[in-house]
Design an enzyme around this catalytic site. Structure first.
Site, mmCIF file in Angstrom:
data_model
loop_
_atom_site.group_PDB
_atom_site.id
_atom_site.type_symbol
_atom_site.label_atom_id
_atom_site.label_comp_id
_atom_site.label_asym_id
_atom_site.label_seq_id
_atom_site.Cartn_x
_atom_site.Cartn_y
_atom_site.Cartn_z
ATOM 1 N N ASP A 134 62.636 -30.678 -4.864
ATOM 2 C CA ASP A 134 62.853 -30.327 -4.289
ATOM 3 C C ASP A 134 63.189 -29.076 -4.400
ATOM 4 O O ASP A 134 62.877 -28.378 -5.892
ATOM 5 C CB ASP A 134 65.045 -30.953 -4.479
ATOM 6 C CG ASP A 134 65.823 -31.183 -5.362
ATOM 7 O OD1 ASP A 134 65.347 -30.713 -6.540
ATOM 8 O OD2 ASP A 134 65.943 -32.339 -5.985
ATOM 9 N N ASN B 36 68.063 -34.286 -7.730
ATOM 10 C CA ASN B 36 69.070 -34.859 -8.263
ATOM 11 C C ASN B 36 68.874 -36.510 -8.019
ATOM 12 O O ASN B 36 69.369 -37.279 -7.662
ATOM 13 C CB ASN B 36 69.366 -35.034 -6.717
ATOM 14 C CG ASN B 36 68.328 -34.945 -5.366
ATOM 15 O OD1 ASN B 36 67.052 -35.285 -5.958
ATOM 16 N ND2 ASN B 36 68.889 -34.210 -4.335
ATOM 17 N N ASP C 184 66.286 -38.697 -6.732
ATOM 18 C CA ASP C 184 66.328 -39.489 -5.796
ATOM 19 C C ASP C 184 64.387 -39.363 -5.959
ATOM 20 O O ASP C 184 63.568 -39.868 -5.211
ATOM 21 C CB ASP C 184 66.033 -38.779 -4.394
ATOM 22 C CG ASP C 184 65.930 -37.222 -3.972
ATOM 23 O OD1 ASP C 184 65.258 -36.956 -4.980
ATOM 24 O OD2 ASP C 184 66.161 -36.933 -2.466
ATOM 25 N N HIS D 161 46.280 -27.721 -3.746
ATOM 26 C CA HIS D 161 47.255 -29.782 -2.857
ATOM 27 C C HIS D 161 46.020 -30.325 -1.987
ATOM 28 O O HIS D 161 46.871 -31.405 -1.842
ATOM 29 C CB HIS D 161 48.507 -29.042 -2.088
ATOM 30 C CG HIS D 161 48.466 -28.420 -1.090
ATOM 31 N ND1 HIS D 161 47.156 -26.834 -0.702
ATOM 32 C CD2 HIS D 161 47.888 -28.662 0.483
ATOM 33 C CE1 HIS D 161 47.097 -26.729 0.163
ATOM 34 N NE2 HIS D 161 48.012 -27.519 0.999
ATOM 35 N N ASP D 162 44.817 -29.735 -1.759
ATOM 36 C CA ASP D 162 43.749 -30.347 -1.014
ATOM 37 C C ASP D 162 43.215 -30.602 -1.537
ATOM 38 O O ASP D 162 41.820 -31.524 -1.518
ATOM 39 C CB ASP D 162 43.343 -29.685 0.013
ATOM 40 C CG ASP D 162 44.842 -29.560 1.548
ATOM 41 O OD1 ASP D 162 45.702 -30.327 1.446
ATOM 42 O OD2 ASP D 162 44.648 -28.739 1.776
ATOM 43 N N ASP E 221 62.618 -32.603 -9.495
ATOM 44 C CA ASP E 221 63.302 -33.369 -8.465
ATOM 45 C C ASP E 221 64.727 -32.852 -9.665
ATOM 46 O O ASP E 221 64.603 -32.941 -10.709
ATOM 47 C CB ASP E 221 63.583 -34.525 -8.230
ATOM 48 C CG ASP E 221 64.421 -35.691 -7.985
ATOM 49 O OD1 ASP E 221 65.661 -35.361 -7.361
ATOM 50 O OD2 ASP E 221 64.618 -37.107 -8.661
#
Length: 562
Positions: A29, A23, A25, A331-332, A21
């Site tokens: 990203d 920024n 939040d 990712h699964d 990340d």
């Protein structure tokens, strides 16, 4: 041999929302990914595969796309993507996108029009049917629980969704849909992307007439799966895509094709097929399913002999005819060290052993983010800590059946897709350095103080540095890329051993998959005097009997024999 750059590459998969990340939040990203490119270059990877970053309502973490040609706002902008692509290329690496061609989001403009009326020009962009006997058009079940059909009151009709109800399936029988998708793929290729992973590509064709299944369960061992997976027309459509679009670019392509064996895979990846470079197979991912048809959540201990059988068949059938895509996690799937290794007492040696396995098979290796530092399943206490739609559906469905909560949670801690989706563990600061001030979208694994990139980079004996060494060896020795695989000791219950042979060189790979100390007897047809130990996950003793190696828990050794 048919050398290709994508055969000699090592791929690193990024799950953008969980990588870095930039920024504050709490959401990973594109700028965060850009900031870590030097880390990936140092690791030695050649290709970065990005999970979906397109505009999406995020019902399935970006695999429900509402605009194929725009970036999800939480990830950044198209300008951020263009900069990322330039920076990747400036470091001599390549970028592969993740494309979902089986379905879109129900918020995609095509579907908004499609559901508006039966005579809308885009009505046939999706698969619509009237109900039958007061219920859905057929008895197929969704991957995410329940029927594949969702009733829409606007036209009193049902639309088909193999996944979540917010993911309506596209109608590939409509030439207009095919043209739209071809044009979109061309748009990304003109931007300069280097390849695609085609999500759920085996499902883009459904059986004519959409008949009822003999058994509505969707698993690959039963009839229903055969009605919407790997049908013949899939190959016609992929050849059409290849000939009209993909052929004109030097890219890599990999398809997600569950439910097939290696002989069937050759229909996708055979050297003369004009379809895909490689496919992800799932047979080794089903080895811990309790029984055929029981589903991913019903678990049994996996068996090494069965793993050897599956992997060896893929290695031998595809040799000189197609190409493998090798992976142990994504990712699964759960974290490999928690599934196939030992994340409690032997995390480091077992993670290194699995890395040795992954990088010494014939085929392109895929490393999922965090594997290179030995990240583990998080074992969250509460269902409130999970975010995955499949996991939440499973939990609520089982609770409604009266299944005890702890029994449900035990399965979730083992097999939830969120096991791999916790934030990347960069250092030992708050939130593992993933975000500077925001609350991460999903909790960080509590072991980040011990397991993180910063600590791994400083430790010469770390899992990370072992991965670096393996990748460097793969680039140095063509036998690790193109060598022919031959299984040794097929019935041994603890040792997985094989050779790889290319020209005048031979690799001997010895892997102890468990925490006992079996003895490996040197093969009679291999000369130990010409053997050089390329790499091991233990510091080898100065004096040892190479003819009868007593292996330590989860030990891995790779010998080069010239």
């Amino acid at each position: 041999m048919n050398p290709k750059w994508w055969k000699e590459s090592v791929v690193y998969q990024i799950y953008p929302i969980s990588f870095k990340d930039s920024n504050g939040d709490g959401i990973g990203d594109l700028r965060g990914i850009t900031s870590k490119l030097d880390y990936l270059k140092d690791l030695g990877v050649d290709v970065i595969w990005l999970c979906p970053i397109y505009k999406s309502p995020n019902h399935d973490n970006g695999y429900d796309i509402s605009d194929y040609c725009d970036i999800q706002q939480q990830f950044g902008t198209l300008e951020d993507f263009d900069r990322l692509l330039r920076e990747v290329h400036s470091r001599g690496m390549k970028l592969m996108m993740d494309l979902v061609l089986n379905h879109t989001s129900d918020e995609h403009p095509w579907f908004v029009e499609s559901r508006s009326s039966e005579d809308n020009p885009k009505r046939d962009y999706y698969i619509w049917r009237k109900g039958k006997n007061g219920g859905p058009p057929n008895n197929w079940e969704s991957y995410f629980s329940g029927s594949v059909w969702e009733h829409d009151s606007t036209t009193d009709s049902y639309y088909l969704h193999l996944y979540a109800k917010q993911q309506p399936d596209l109608n590939w029988d409509n030439p207009a849909v095919v043209d739209e998708l071809h044009n979109m793929i061309q748009w990304w290729l003109k931007k300069g992307v280097d390849g695609f992973r085609f999500d759920a590509i085996a499902h883009i064709v459904k059986a004519q007439g959409l008949p009822d299944a003999e058994n509505p369960n969707h698993l690959p061992t039963v009839r229903a799966y055969q009605l919407f997976s790997n049908l013949d027309k899939v190959h016609t459509l992929l050849q059409n895509l290849h000939d009209k679009v993909l052929y004109f670019y030097d890219i890599m392509t990999v398809g997600e094709t569950s439910g097939l064996g290696p002989h069937q895979a050759l229909d996708y990846v055979g050297d003369t097929r004009r379809e895909l470079n490689m496919v992800f197979q799932f047979e080794h991912m089903y080895l811990d399913a309790a029984s055929p048809g029981s589903g991913k959540w019903e678990i049994k201990p996996w068996n090494l002999i069965e793993l050897k059988k599956v992997m060896s068949e893929w290695q031998t059938v595809l040799h000189n005819q197609g190409w493998n895509a090798n992976y142990l996690g994504n990712h699964d799937q759960p974290r490999p060290v928690s599934r196939f290794g030992n994340d409690l007492n032997f995390r480091v040696p077992s993670a290194k052993m699995l890395a040795t396995f992954l990088l010494t098979l014939e085929g392109t290796p895929y490393i999922y983010q965090g594997e290179e530092i030995g990240m583990t399943n998080p074992s969250f206490d509460s269902i409130e800590d999970y975010r995955d739609v499949e996991t939440l559906n499973f939990y609520h469905e089982r609770r409604e059946r009266g299944v005890p909560e702890e029994e449900i949670m035990k399965a979730i801690r083992k097999k939830s897709r969120d096991n791999a989706r916790t934030p990347m563990q960069w250092d030992n600061t708050e939130h593992a350095g993933f975000t500077s001030k925001g609350q991460p979208w999903i909790n960080v694994n509590s072991n980040y103080m011990e397991i993180n990139v910063a600590a791994a980079q400083k430790d010469p004996d770390s899992i990370y540095n072992y991965y670096k060494a393996l990748i460097a060896l793969r680039k140095e020795h063509k036998v690790m890329v193109y060598g022919e695989y031959k299984l040794l000791l097929p019935l041994h219950t603890e040792i997985y051993a094989y050779t790889r042979t290319f020209e005048e060189n031979k690799l001997l790979v010895i892997l102890n998959f468990f925490d006992q100390q079996p003895v490996f007897e040197w093969p009679n047809d291999l000369n130990p005097e010409g053997a050089k130990l390329l790499i091991s996950n233990y510091k080898t003793a100065a004096e040892e009997d190479i003819l009868k190696l007593q292996l330590r828990p989860y030990e891995a050794r790779v010998y080069l024999i010239s």
